[in-house]
Design an enzyme around this catalytic site. Structure first.
Site, PDB file in Angstrom:
ATOM      1  N   HIS A  44      19.574  13.744   6.455  1.00  0.00           N
ATOM      2  CA  HIS A  44      20.472  12.638   6.835  1.00  0.00           C
ATOM      3  C   HIS A  44      19.742  11.453   7.456  1.00  0.00           C
ATOM      4  CE1 HIS A  44      19.607  14.784  10.455  1.00  0.00           C
ATOM      5  NE2 HIS A  44      20.190  13.846  11.180  1.00  0.00           N
ATOM      6  N   ASP A  45      18.454  11.596   7.716  1.00  0.00           N
ATOM      7  CA  ASP A  45      17.659  10.507   8.301  1.00  0.00           C
ATOM      8  C   ASP A  45      16.739   9.845   7.277  1.00  0.00           C
ATOM      9  OD1 ASP A  45      18.629  11.093  10.863  1.00  0.00           O
ATOM     10  OD2 ASP A  45      16.953  12.444  11.307  1.00  0.00           O
ATOM     11  N   ASP A  48      17.277  19.640  17.420  1.00  0.00           N
ATOM     12  CA  ASP A  48      16.979  18.220  17.307  1.00  0.00           C
ATOM     13  C   ASP A  48      15.809  17.826  18.224  1.00  0.00           C
ATOM     14  OD1 ASP A  48      18.177  15.706  16.130  1.00  0.00           O
ATOM     15  OD2 ASP A  48      18.191  15.127  18.226  1.00  0.00           O
ATOM     16  N   ASP A  86      23.525  22.511  14.742  1.00  0.00           N
ATOM     17  CA  ASP A  86      22.577  21.531  15.240  1.00  0.00           C
ATOM     18  C   ASP A  86      22.628  21.581  16.765  1.00  0.00           C
ATOM     19  OD1 ASP A  86      20.859  19.232  15.227  1.00  0.00           O
ATOM     20  OD2 ASP A  86      21.777  18.659  13.333  1.00  0.00           O
ATOM     21  N   GLU A 143      13.215  20.802  14.859  1.00  0.00           N
ATOM     22  CA  GLU A 143      12.878  19.487  14.328  1.00  0.00           C
ATOM     23  C   GLU A 143      11.778  18.967  15.237  1.00  0.00           C
ATOM     24  OE1 GLU A 143      14.548  15.071  13.231  1.00  0.00           O
ATOM     25  OE2 GLU A 143      14.774  15.954  15.194  1.00  0.00           O
TER      26      GLU A 143
HETATM   27  O1  TEU Z   1      15.961  12.566  14.498  1.00  0.00           O
HETATM   28  C1  TEU Z   1      14.803  12.427  15.253  1.00  0.00           C
HETATM   29  C2  TEU Z   1      13.696  11.835  14.553  1.00  0.00           C
HETATM   30  O2  TEU Z   1      12.719  12.455  14.249  1.00  0.00           O
HETATM   31  C3  TEU Z   1      13.766  10.401  14.345  1.00  0.00           C
HETATM   32  O3  TEU Z   1      12.494   9.899  14.662  1.00  0.00           O
HETATM   33  C4  TEU Z   1      14.111  10.121  12.955  1.00  0.00           C
HETATM   34  O4  TEU Z   1      12.940  10.042  12.230  1.00  0.00           O
HETATM   35  C5  TEU Z   1      14.902   8.890  12.987  1.00  0.00           C
HETATM   36  O5  TEU Z   1      16.019   9.157  12.231  1.00  0.00           O
HETATM   37  C6  TEU Z   1      14.146   7.682  12.587  1.00  0.00           C
HETATM   38  O6  TEU Z   1      14.430   7.224  11.322  1.00  0.00           O
HETATM   39  C7  TEU Z   1      16.961  13.322  15.094  1.00  0.00           C
HETATM   40  C8  TEU Z   1      18.190  13.329  14.219  1.00  0.00           C
HETATM   41  O7  TEU Z   1      17.897  13.967  13.015  1.00  0.00           O
HETATM   42  C9  TEU Z   1      18.676  11.925  14.064  1.00  0.00           C
HETATM   43  O8  TEU Z   1      19.763  11.834  13.190  1.00  0.00           O
HETATM   44  C10 TEU Z   1      19.061  11.421  15.428  1.00  0.00           C
HETATM   45  O9  TEU Z   1      19.430  10.084  15.348  1.00  0.00           O
HETATM   46  C11 TEU Z   1      17.931  11.583  16.444  1.00  0.00           C
HETATM   47  O10 TEU Z   1      17.301  12.852  16.374  1.00  0.00           O
HETATM   48  C12 TEU Z   1      18.464  11.464  17.847  1.00  0.00           C
HETATM   49  O11 TEU Z   1      19.233  12.568  18.158  1.00  0.00           O
END
Ligand code: TEU
Ligand code: CA
Length: 555
Positions: A327-328, A200, A98, A255
């Site tokens: 994970h989100d 990211d 990542d 991403e």
């Molecule tokens: O997530 C970015 C992202 O697209 C966010 O808008 C995501 O949808 C967020 O989790 C809202 O629910 C990335 C990572 O995947 C995330 O885990 C991080 O917290 C974020 O970037 C900041 O680095």
């Protein structure tokens, strides 16, 4: 269309904190991952995407990095990392890191320097602005995780930008020194032998310098038009490609929140020299009642419309990633399938079929291959995620909506649903740790766990294993052209894939009711490639079970 290994790969995402704890401190770690590589080998995946393992104060579980070239103490040492990489490679598994370079932790050495004075050599590594005349923030932007996107800093009486938490300061990519530092760090990891990067929020690295107020949709102004797909993002990615990526045989996935199919053709075009593929989010966002928060499902017709548009518009031009969760996001089976005990396995297998038969590189989020479900949170104190904690405060405690209204939305969408530990067996703490887990284990681990599923040839695990194996034998799953059938159906997701003379018919029921389906003439008598019921159909009109899925193969 060019044939490449990363188009053919199946990727498995590891969120290290919740994967496997080797030393009983309740936190997953690198040795834990190494100890489970044989499991992943058996599943058959090709690539691991490792969520961040770098040194971090963990304001956002490692997405706030304070040293890109050191391993988070809780996860182990650089020796542990090297061993994990070597052991993975021995098994033919690649590891993609990542790369979180839109922002760093405020504890990163660069930021510690930057905030000291206006003439510090690192000042311009971040985005600093004066407040308005009345001393308030430079503009009305809200951060992704609540509150203003600007943090006032005493030392120099100025504000810095943070699109995420205030401990995640946005880097200034317009500064060539910042870009060079990032490229050097990436080269260092590539030389170590890693196999690629998941980048990211890479669509957010270039900001419009003017930074005007944004439109207010809910609580704050929207930064999106000024920060997402910004003016120089493609220029910077091409520079990164030229200076780093093009020198190695690696896989890159951006991403890219806010990406459209048009833009994906640039970010991940066959010949645009930026990235290999993108993550798009249209199918997992967009129906929020309060920001992202909602307890409603997206109607199947909408889901099909979105996914089909991505399938069709990128065909032959750019490459996409396929995912139901990460994970989100909440757990796939709870969100798009049906996690009631009588339907959980069937619907988890159905979702897997639906996704793995589409064009793109499929991503499996840890535990998805077991059909792990959302967690039954009881109270706000159960949450560990900064986003959920802040959201509860901002929407409920600050009096915008009632607890009764907001709670189901949090339950449905909290990122912590995906972050409970992987359920390895039916012993205490699901075999994840011998200590106290940093976040609760889902109480359903006695029924849902890897050990039980590995022993049951009919399990969700073995169904995933079979799907992954089929991909290796059938290039049509990777390269076939997609076509949607039954566009208007709210129950069935049916599509075909075509590669020269060969054709697949993919039939997936998204309902807990029986449904009628007429098998198209040309598939009558064709071989069944995979099915989650064991039903074999000759053709004609058939009655599908709840959440039934099958694929017919015309050769
Ligand atoms: O997530 C970015 C992202 O697209 C966010 O808008 C995501 O949808 C967020 O989790 C809202 O629910 C990335 C990572 O995947 C995330 O885990 C991080 O917290 C974020 O970037 C900041 O680095
Ligand atoms: Ca540990």
């Amino acid at each position: 269309m060019k044939r490449t290994w990363w188009k053919e790969a199946v990727i498995y995402q590891i969120y290290p904190r919740s994967f496997m704890d080797s030393n009983g401190d309740g936190i997953g770690d690198l040795k834990g991952i190494t100890s489970r590589l044989d499991y992943l080998k058996q599943l058959g995946i090709d690539v691991i995407w490792l969520s961040p393992v770098y040194q971090s104060p963990n304001d956002d579980n490692g997405y706030d990095i304070s040293d890109y070239q050191a391993i988070m103490k809780e996860f182990g040492t650089m020796e542990d990392f090297d061993e994990m990489l070597e052991e993975a490679h021995k098994r033919g598994i690649r590891i993609v890191m990542d790369l979180v370079v839109n922002h760093t932790s405020d504890e990163h050495r660069w930021f510690v320097e930057s905030r000291k004075s206006k003439d510090n050599p690192y000042r311009d590594y971040y985005i600093w602005r004066d407040g308005k005349e009345d001393g308030s923030a430079p503009n009305n932007w809200g951060s992704c995780f609540g509150g203003s996107a600007w943090q006032y800093d005493d030392a120099t009486d100025m504000y810095y930008l943070h699109l995420f938490t205030k401990k995640q300061a946005d880097l200034n990519w317009d500064n060539p020194k910042v870009r060079q530092e990032v490229f050097d760090m990436m080269t260092w990891w590539c030389e170590k032998g890693i196999d690629g990067f998941r980048m990211d929020v890479i669509s957010m690295i270039s900001k419009t310098p003017e930074m005007p107020d944004g439109e207010v949709h809910d609580l704050y102004g929207d930064y999106n038009p000024y920060c997402v797909n910004g003016p120089n993002v493609h220029k910077y990615l091409q520079e990164m490609n030229e200076k780093v990526l093009s020198k190695y045989d690696i896989m890159t996935v951006g991403e890219t929140p806010g990406v459209t199919t048009e833009l994906a053709k640039q970010y991940a075009g066959e010949d645009t020299h930026e990235l290999n593929m993108v993550f798009q989010f249209e199918h997992v966002e967009g129906n929020g009642k309060y920001g992202k928060w909602t307890d409603e499902r997206v109607p199947l017709t909408n889901l099909k419309k979105i996914l089909s548009r991505w399938q069709n518009e990128l065909y032959g031009k750019a490459w996409n990633s396929l995912f139901w969760d990460n994970h989100d996001q909440p757990r796939a089976v709870s969100r798009f399938g049906d996690d009631r005990p009588q339907y959980r396995e069937a619907s988890a297998k159905m979702l897997a079929t639906c996704l793995h038969m589409m064009q793109g590189s499929p991503y499996i989020y840890q535990g998805e291959e077991l059909g792990m479900t959302n967690y039954p949170f009881q109270s706000p104190a159960d949450f560990r995620d900064v986003e959920s904690i802040n959201a509860y405060k901002e929407w409920v405690e600050d009096g915008v909506v009632s607890h009764e209204v907001f709670w189901p939305c949090l339950l449905t969408k909290s990122r912590d649903n995906a972050r409970t530990p992987v359920q390895w067996d039916d012993t205490e703490n699901a075999g994840f740790t011998t200590g106290t887990p940093w976040i609760a284990v889902n109480p359903n681990y006695k029924e849902i766990n890897a050990k039980a599923e590995m022993e049951d040839s009919d399990s969700v695990f073995h169904y995933y294993r079979k799907l992954i194996a089929l991909r290796k034998e059938n290039p049509i799953m990777v390269y076939g052209k997609y076509e949607l059938l039954l566009e208007e159906s709210e129950e069935l997701y049916v599509y075909t894939r075509t590669l020269e003379e060969e054709k697949l018919l993919v039939v997936c029921s998204f309902t807990d009711k029986e449904t009628e389906f007429t098998i198209p003439e040309e598939f009558a008598g064709c071989e069944c490639m995979i099915s989650n019921t064991g039903n074999a159909y000759e053709g004609g009109t058939v009655t599908l079970k709840p959440y039934e899925a099958f694929v017919l193969h015309k050769k």
